[in-house]
Design a protein around this motif. Structure first.
Motif, PDB file in Angstrom:
ATOM      1  N   VAL A 145      -5.067  -3.811   4.627  1.00  0.00           N
ATOM      2  CA  VAL A 145      -5.336  -2.964   5.692  1.00  0.00           C
ATOM      3  C   VAL A 145      -5.568  -3.982   6.871  1.00  0.00           C
ATOM      4  CG1 VAL A 145      -7.297  -1.709   6.719  1.00  0.00           C
ATOM      5  CG2 VAL A 145      -6.495  -1.263   4.392  1.00  0.00           C
ATOM      6  N   LEU A 175      -1.298   5.551   2.785  1.00  0.00           N
ATOM      7  CA  LEU A 175      -1.769   4.261   1.912  1.00  0.00           C
ATOM      8  C   LEU A 175      -2.189   4.540   0.657  1.00  0.00           C
ATOM      9  CD1 LEU A 175      -3.993   2.660   4.964  1.00  0.00           C
ATOM     10  CD2 LEU A 175      -1.581   2.297   4.457  1.00  0.00           C
ATOM     11  N   MET A 186     -10.791   0.838   0.399  1.00  0.00           N
ATOM     12  CA  MET A 186      -9.781   1.140   1.375  1.00  0.00           C
ATOM     13  C   MET A 186     -10.487   1.611   2.632  1.00  0.00           C
ATOM     14  SD  MET A 186      -6.265   3.127   1.335  1.00  0.00           S
ATOM     15  CE  MET A 186      -5.179   1.559   0.720  1.00  0.00           C
ATOM     16  N   PHE A 238       3.582   0.575   3.960  1.00  0.00           N
ATOM     17  CA  PHE A 238       2.917   2.068   3.685  1.00  0.00           C
ATOM     18  C   PHE A 238       4.120   2.832   3.702  1.00  0.00           C
ATOM     19  CE2 PHE A 238       3.368   0.956   8.314  1.00  0.00           C
ATOM     20  CZ  PHE A 238       4.139   2.390   8.805  1.00  0.00           C
ATOM     21  N   LEU A 269      -2.147  -4.780   8.423  1.00  0.00           N
ATOM     22  CA  LEU A 269      -1.712  -3.287   9.186  1.00  0.00           C
ATOM     23  C   LEU A 269      -2.052  -3.300  10.403  1.00  0.00           C
ATOM     24  CD1 LEU A 269      -0.001  -0.972   8.801  1.00  0.00           C
ATOM     25  CD2 LEU A 269      -1.977   0.286   7.679  1.00  0.00           C
ATOM     26  N   LEU A 315       0.845  -1.125  -0.006  1.00  0.00           N
ATOM     27  CA  LEU A 315      -0.105  -0.018   0.146  1.00  0.00           C
ATOM     28  C   LEU A 315       1.063   1.281  -0.079  1.00  0.00           C
ATOM     29  CD1 LEU A 315      -2.441  -1.259   2.670  1.00  0.00           C
ATOM     30  CD2 LEU A 315      -2.820  -1.357   0.194  1.00  0.00           C
ATOM     31  N   THR A 329       2.766  -6.174   4.717  1.00  0.00           N
ATOM     32  CA  THR A 329       2.237  -5.121   4.058  1.00  0.00           C
ATOM     33  C   THR A 329       3.317  -3.915   4.252  1.00  0.00           C
ATOM     34  OG1 THR A 329       0.427  -3.650   3.650  1.00  0.00           O
ATOM     35  CG2 THR A 329       0.697  -3.969   6.016  1.00  0.00           C
TER      36      THR A 329
END
Lengths: 431, 431
Positions: B414, B400, B335, B382, B417, B60, B380
């Protein structure tokens, strides 16, 4: 853009400001300009690039490579296949350092030039070697710092360095290139004057514009002088493989990996339209240089990198280089013969071993800049010598390019130029 | 390059020098570096770009456009035809300003955005809009000059401005974008402190990283404030056409041709791999800007310009834009829904009307930078908020990106995260 509009190139920054004000181009944002903005000049080569498009003109100005022998159909197929099969990578953002495959292939090119120890990890792919010059100036030069260069040198590099307010100091050459003693003396004089010298920018093989090559005998000595004085060498070698006869001379970088930041270009061995070159950076300077490249363009184009990689991987590029060398050698010979036939006494010229250019010297006191308009009138065009040194001093030299014009047109161009020069000599009382 | 090696981005220049010395990277060329070289940082986005290539990771992080809907076969054919039929122009040097046809087509793109009076003569094609930012900083900023920007703003622009030793001053936004009163106050305070303010760098539509759009009501007022204070506006509008619903908001440039230097990009409406953008320059600043562009890259790639021109001329690019808008709107919604489902109390986020990004705010005092390693561990990635402001202050925000990831992967990212953030809140005693 007319020729007259582009002659800002001979104005000093102060004169340019005065002209801006006088012509009403002083405006409310004038005070927002950086001081370096006043040092950014129109490239004389680019002026003439625009003019040269006129039909019927024989251009001996632009140093474009001869591309007519490129296998366009095969390149079209190879490119189509890249877009069809790897399009999502080719059309997306890529790594800031450039693609690993192209960096490896750049090592093959350098090996052919005599650099045998290049590591792809030390390479950054640049947007042409012009961008490499820009980033080198950005990373190393504060305003007022000195960059030494050959006298004469590449106009694009001069413009780039001037945009960083660098104090560019040309060093004399003779027929064997930079004169070591002149380099030593210049360094001493500059140091004595309290100057900070950062780099020597050099095109040791087939210098643009003079065609002069730094002799083997002098190469180590030049590096040694720079090392003793802690001056980084920025070696620009776009023409290295285009030696007419024999093996290419090993670049300065070959035996001196820690002293030289080496700039290569795919423009002359493949195609300028890719806008790709590379920098081979001493490891201790790599990270700084790489980050600055990224701050300028994020990343080079993956598409043009993949096309260039395909060309170097799947095509017989060395055989095309051999053909190019023969072609350029023939054109150079045609130019030298035409000069011999056409030029009056008092005019001399260099005899290059490779590259794209012959450098013509008229008797001292004759400024070649005003002759350009007469030459265009006569149907040909050259680059006046003043473009290839910093400042705006008149020059009695001019650059002729033989790379992009047929032997017949070269002869015709020189034939059209000769009366212009003869008149200038007569007016100066020199013949 | 490992993650640890790239964390130089949080070091001050002085700390970087100290680190260089401590790690033995102080070397004999160290004193040759320019003072600006110490201001050039690793882009946090590019750090993560390298990391994101790990298989299995849901990224992301990177704001790459979605290219899967590009008609690759037709583009392959169009490109092959360019090389086959116009190869000698496509592969040669081209005009420094860029090809006339592409400059005309850029005017069509701008017309779709609401700029109806653009003249191709006032456009320079740039090597991505990154290069436009670089040249703007070069032409306008002396070291120490102020550039105002949104807080937060695009990390690449920050890196570029820092490489010119610019004093970057972020100005607060609310949900309607830059706050006029905050802008006025900042200008007054800076002027009172004797600062020279040169530009306002702004991404008014779907700001990167926040996704916030400057409201119509405020647009004229922001321009007015800058005009009164003789500050040039550098408007960066890569996402302008990517509004999820309704017509694009007219750029600041639309009604204010003399106040705004406008940067456009072909990366988001076509493909980043072309590395092409454009600058629409107020006429009174054009020549300076154009010459500086030329000093950086000589000319943009004729090949990628011709491909981009063919795409805009022969393909239904507006219909693809409409499809993209729907696609990005769906991903953004996915999202927002995932954040709603997964994030603990105390976490908030922006609701963008377009573009690629959502900006997430954690409770004050939580630094998102150390969470990045944990997020990577969890599968993940960011971009930490600190990347999007000058200096190295910790930030409780993170960016993101939803542009390049499927709705399913967005939800999964997500979901991965969330526990990282929940742990951080717990550790901070905030939940």
């Amino acid at each position: 853009m007319t020729f007259e509009e582009t002659t800002g190139s001979v104005l000093t920054p102060e004169a340019q400001v005065a002209l801006d004000r006088a012509t009403g181009s002083a405006h409310r944002h004038h005070d927002l300009l950086s001081s370096r903005a006043f040092h950014i000049k129109q490239s004389a080569v680019r002026d003439v690039f625009d003019i040269s498009i006129q039909p019927g003109l024989v251009s001996l100005a632009g140093g474009s490579p001869y591309l007519q022998e490129l296998p366009l159909d095969e390149l079209a197929d190879a490119t189509a296949s890249i877009i069809r099969n790897q399009g999502l990578a080719a059309l997306q953002y890529g790594p800031g350092q450039g693609l690993a495959e192209l960096r490896e292939l750049a090592c093959d090119v350098m090996a052919a030039e005599g650099i045998l120890d290049a590591d792809p990890a030390d390479i950054v792919i640049t947007t042409g070697s012009q961008s490499g010059q820009d980033v080198a100036a950005k990373v190393f030069c504060n305003p007022g710092d000195v960059v030494l260069c050959e006298d004469p040198t590449y106009v694009g590099a001069l413009n780039t360095f001037e945009s960083y307010e660098v104090d560019i100091q040309p060093v004399s050459m003779d027929s064997e290139g930079l004169i070591p003693e002149a380099l030593r003396e210049r360094i001493s004089a500059l140091r004595a004057a309290g100057k900070t010298i950062k780099m020597l920018y050099t095109i040791p093989s087939f210098n643009n514009p003079s065609g002069i090559t730094l002799s083997s005998a002098r190469r180590d000595e030049i590096v040694q002088i720079c090392r003793e004085n802690n001056i980084l060498i920025l070696e620009d070698n776009p023409y290295g493989l285009l030696r007419f006869d024999g093996e290419p001379l090993a670049p300065l970088r070959a035996s001196h990996p820690e002293d030289v930041l080496y700039l290569g270009s795919f423009s002359k061995i493949f195609a300028p339209g890719m806008r790709l070159g590379w920098a081979l950076v001493p490891r201790h300077l790599f990270r700084r240089f790489y980050l600055a490249c990224e701050a300028v363009v994020l990343c080079p184009s993956p598409l043009t990198q993949m096309i260039t990689a395909a060309y170097l991987r799947d095509f017989d590029w060395m055989s095309r280089i051999r053909d190019s060398r023969r072609l350029y050698a023939g054109r150079c010979a045609a130019m030298l013969a035409a000069l011999q036939d056409e030029m009056p006494d008092g005019v001399s010229w260099t005899v290059p071993d490779g590259g794209f250019f012959v450098w013509v010297t008229l008797p001292e006191g004759i400024d070649t800049y005003p002759l350009l308009a007469e030459a265009i009138e006569a149907g040909t065009v050259f680059i006046p010598g003043t473009a290839f040194t910093p400042g705006d001093e008149p020059s009695s030299r001019l650059r002729l390019a033989f790379s992009a014009v047929s032997e017949e047109d070269i002869a015709e161009g020189v034939r059209r130029l000769a009366p212009v020069i003869r008149r200038a000599l007569a007016a100066a009382g020199a013949s």
